[in-house]
Write a protein that holds these residues in place. Structure first.
Motif, PDB file in Angstrom:
ATOM      1  N   HIS A  59       1.642   5.208  -4.366  1.00 41.27           N
ATOM      2  CA  HIS A  59       1.876   6.570  -4.849  1.00 41.27           C
ATOM      3  C   HIS A  59       3.109   6.639  -5.740  1.00 41.27           C
ATOM      4  O   HIS A  59       3.191   7.470  -6.644  1.00 41.27           O
ATOM      5  CB  HIS A  59       2.007   7.536  -3.671  1.00 41.27           C
ATOM      6  CG  HIS A  59       3.188   7.286  -2.788  1.00 41.27           C
ATOM      7  ND1 HIS A  59       3.291   6.167  -2.005  1.00 41.27           N
ATOM      8  CD2 HIS A  59       4.321   7.999  -2.581  1.00 41.27           C
ATOM      9  CE1 HIS A  59       4.433   6.203  -1.328  1.00 41.27           C
ATOM     10  NE2 HIS A  59       5.083   7.301  -1.669  1.00 41.27           N
ATOM     11  N   PRO A  72       1.039   9.542   0.149  1.00 43.59           N
ATOM     12  CA  PRO A  72       0.636   8.141  -0.078  1.00 43.59           C
ATOM     13  C   PRO A  72      -0.819   8.032  -0.512  1.00 43.59           C
ATOM     14  O   PRO A  72      -1.628   8.924  -0.260  1.00 43.59           O
ATOM     15  CB  PRO A  72       0.856   7.488   1.291  1.00 43.59           C
ATOM     16  CG  PRO A  72       0.779   8.610   2.271  1.00 43.59           C
ATOM     17  CD  PRO A  72       1.324   9.819   1.569  1.00 43.59           C
ATOM     18  N   ILE A  73      -1.124   6.937  -1.188  1.00 36.63           N
ATOM     19  CA  ILE A  73      -2.492   6.626  -1.606  1.00 36.63           C
ATOM     20  C   ILE A  73      -3.066   5.608  -0.635  1.00 36.63           C
ATOM     21  O   ILE A  73      -2.433   4.582  -0.358  1.00 36.63           O
ATOM     22  CB  ILE A  73      -2.514   6.048  -3.038  1.00 36.63           C
ATOM     23  CG1 ILE A  73      -2.058   7.103  -4.045  1.00 36.63           C
ATOM     24  CG2 ILE A  73      -3.909   5.539  -3.409  1.00 36.63           C
ATOM     25  CD1 ILE A  73      -1.914   6.573  -5.455  1.00 36.63           C
ATOM     26  N   GLN A  74      -4.227   5.902  -0.122  1.00 41.99           N
ATOM     27  CA  GLN A  74      -4.863   4.983   0.820  1.00 41.99           C
ATOM     28  C   GLN A  74      -5.749   4.012   0.053  1.00 41.99           C
ATOM     29  O   GLN A  74      -6.669   4.414  -0.662  1.00 41.99           O
ATOM     30  CB  GLN A  74      -5.692   5.764   1.854  1.00 41.99           C
ATOM     31  CG  GLN A  74      -4.869   6.721   2.706  1.00 41.99           C
ATOM     32  CD  GLN A  74      -3.795   6.009   3.505  1.00 41.99           C
ATOM     33  OE1 GLN A  74      -3.989   4.892   3.986  1.00 41.99           O
ATOM     34  NE2 GLN A  74      -2.636   6.656   3.650  1.00 41.99           N
ATOM     35  N   ARG A  75      -5.432   2.748   0.150  1.00 41.99           N
ATOM     36  CA  ARG A  75      -6.238   1.713  -0.496  1.00 41.99           C
ATOM     37  C   ARG A  75      -6.583   0.648   0.530  1.00 41.99           C
ATOM     38  O   ARG A  75      -5.692   0.054   1.130  1.00 41.99           O
ATOM     39  CB  ARG A  75      -5.485   1.087  -1.668  1.00 41.99           C
ATOM     40  CG  ARG A  75      -6.283   0.015  -2.382  1.00 41.99           C
ATOM     41  CD  ARG A  75      -5.515  -0.592  -3.529  1.00 41.99           C
ATOM     42  NE  ARG A  75      -4.340  -1.351  -3.093  1.00 41.99           N
ATOM     43  CZ  ARG A  75      -3.688  -2.231  -3.844  1.00 41.99           C
ATOM     44  NH1 ARG A  75      -4.072  -2.438  -5.081  1.00 41.99           N
ATOM     45  NH2 ARG A  75      -2.631  -2.864  -3.386  1.00 41.99           N
ATOM     46  N   LYS A  76      -7.862   0.458   0.734  1.00 38.08           N
ATOM     47  CA  LYS A  76      -8.284  -0.535   1.713  1.00 38.08           C
ATOM     48  C   LYS A  76      -8.136  -1.925   1.107  1.00 38.08           C
ATOM     49  O   LYS A  76      -8.755  -2.240   0.097  1.00 38.08           O
ATOM     50  CB  LYS A  76      -9.739  -0.306   2.133  1.00 38.08           C
ATOM     51  CG  LYS A  76     -10.217  -1.257   3.221  1.00 38.08           C
ATOM     52  CD  LYS A  76     -11.655  -0.989   3.577  1.00 38.08           C
ATOM     53  CE  LYS A  76     -12.117  -1.891   4.720  1.00 38.08           C
ATOM     54  NZ  LYS A  76     -11.997  -3.315   4.410  1.00 38.08           N
ATOM     55  N   ASN A  86       0.818  -1.204   0.000  1.00 44.44           N
ATOM     56  CA  ASN A  86       0.000   0.000   0.000  1.00 44.44           C
ATOM     57  C   ASN A  86       0.855   1.259   0.000  1.00 44.44           C
ATOM     58  O   ASN A  86       0.505   2.266  -0.608  1.00 44.44           O
ATOM     59  CB  ASN A  86      -0.914  -0.006   1.233  1.00 44.44           C
ATOM     60  CG  ASN A  86      -2.380   0.101   0.840  1.00 44.44           C
ATOM     61  OD1 ASN A  86      -2.737  -0.174  -0.296  1.00 44.44           O
ATOM     62  ND2 ASN A  86      -3.215   0.495   1.778  1.00 44.44           N
ATOM     63  N   ASP A  87       1.989   1.192   0.710  1.00 48.78           N
ATOM     64  CA  ASP A  87       2.829   2.385   0.838  1.00 48.78           C
ATOM     65  C   ASP A  87       3.697   2.634  -0.391  1.00 48.78           C
ATOM     66  O   ASP A  87       4.568   3.503  -0.380  1.00 48.78           O
ATOM     67  CB  ASP A  87       3.707   2.294   2.090  1.00 48.78           C
ATOM     68  CG  ASP A  87       4.657   1.102   2.058  1.00 48.78           C
ATOM     69  OD1 ASP A  87       4.625   0.332   1.074  1.00 48.78           O
ATOM     70  OD2 ASP A  87       5.427   0.942   3.026  1.00 48.78           O
TER      71      ASP A  87
END
Length: 370
Positions: A222, A293-297, A218-219
């Motif tokens: 971006h 960063p882009i938050q993706r669950k 996840n990190d």
């Protein structure tokens, strides 16, 4: 079986021939259109041929000889004239890039076909055969349309792409009008052919990158976003296919690599990215790491299973309604739209426009009950 037409037609490779043809069709209420193009190593399609028919006059316009097509393009801007195409997205993409044109009044026979309850993925040849009983020669589907002279088989194939489109348009148009669904067609076209669709947002193209097994931390999303944006802009500027600038595999590998490791970077891109782009790509990689960063669950296995269960149930609801109202289920509620609804993404398409009226309440009720 129907009888295959071999009408007289005009090969347009001279400006005076083009002007004469334009004059002959300027009063036509509709024009059947198609294009032949190549898109192998380039970002933008290379337009090779334009096919035109008004039901009586038929022409193949050579797009490679430097003709001034502005007079023809103006015909397609007139709101009272219908431009008829089949599966028109790529054709309109070419028109928008080459001529800044989205035809003012457009009719897509593929969408119309689906709005009447038939297969959404129907090919032009299958539609002609089912409607007119004519089996088309499909041997030229993959052809070198930029080579001259074109072979007789290519010319016949290209001509048939518009000769039969007119009669099919007239029948489908009547059927849609009878069912009161012409506004549904226009709604679909407005959504599918917006400039934002024809020119992808460079900040969103990272979502198209193929990630093996969806395995990327996840990190690092971006970082992938920044790399994909860089590739998109380079591809447009140089008119190169995305994969020729840098493959998806390279973008994912760089996004996952240690940002300070220049040697590792060179090992990843060596021989796979033009050396002229190495320094710019390295700087882009550093800049991408500094982006927010882009938050993706991420869903665990149970959540994924639950998502699939809900989509399966909603798809069944939509399929039943599609049968009742005689609309292709693939057009009414494709999986991507069902997933948006289940994920509670903002402004789901299934709750808007004609879909919102036809299937929205039933899907909402079914989802609330799950």
């Amino acid at each position: 079986m129907g009888r295959m037409l071999v009408p007289s037609w005009t090969w347009v490779a001279r400006q005076d021939t083009l002007l004469k043809f334009i004059d002959s069709i300027k009063e036509a209420p509709w024009l059947a259109l198609d294009t032949e193009f190549l898109r192998i190593n380039t970002y933008y399609p290379k337009l090779c041929l334009i096919q035109v028919s008004d039901g009586t006059q038929h022409a193949l316009i050579d797009a490679q000889v430097g003709l001034d097509l502005s007079g023809f393009i103006e015909l397609l801007r007139e709101p009272d004239r219908v431009s008829v195409l089949h599966a028109c997205l790529q054709d309109v993409e070419i028109m928008y890039h080459d001529f800044d044109l989205i035809p003012e009044n457009l009719f897509d026979t593929q969408i119309a076909w689906a709005l009447l309850g038939r297969d959404f993925q129907v090919s032009y040849a299958a539609m002609v055969e089912e409607t007119l009983g004519i089996a088309l020669d499909k041997s030229q589907v993959r052809s070198w349309w930029d080579r001259r002279p074109l072979k007789p088989a290519q010319l016949q194939y290209a001509l048939h792409d518009v000769v039969y489109l007119g009669p099919i348009y007239q029948q489908l148009s009547e059927d849609l009008e009878a069912k009161g669904r012409m506004t549904w067609l226009q709604e679909e076209l407005e959504r599918n052919l917006a400039p934002s669709v024809l020119v992808p947002n460079s900040n969103h193209v990272w979502k198209r990158v193929k990630i093996p097994n969806n395995e990327i931390p996840n990190d690092r999303l971006h970082v992938l976003q920044g790399l994909a944006r860089w590739r998109e802009l380079v591809a447009r500027r140089q008119d190169q296919a995305r994969g020729r600038v840098a493959s998806d595999e390279i973008l994912v590998a760089l996004a996952c690599a240690t940002p300070e490791d220049r040697d590792g970077f060179e090992q990843i891109v060596a021989g796979k990215v033009s050396w002229k782009l190495h320094e710019r790509l390295w700087k882009t990689l550093q800049e991408a790491h500094r982006c927010p960063p882009i938050q993706r669950k991420l869903m665990d296995r149970n959540e994924r299973m639950e998502m699939r269960r809900k989509i399966r149930i909603l798809a069944g609801v939509a399929r039943k309604i599609a049968e009742e109202i005689e609309v292709s289920p693939e057009l009414l509620a494709p999986r991507s739209m069902l997933e948006d609804l289940v994920r509670q993404n903002p402004d789901p398409i299934l709750l808007q426009g004609w879909r919102g009226k036809m299937v929205g309440p039933a899907l909402t009720q079914a989802l609330d009950a799950l």
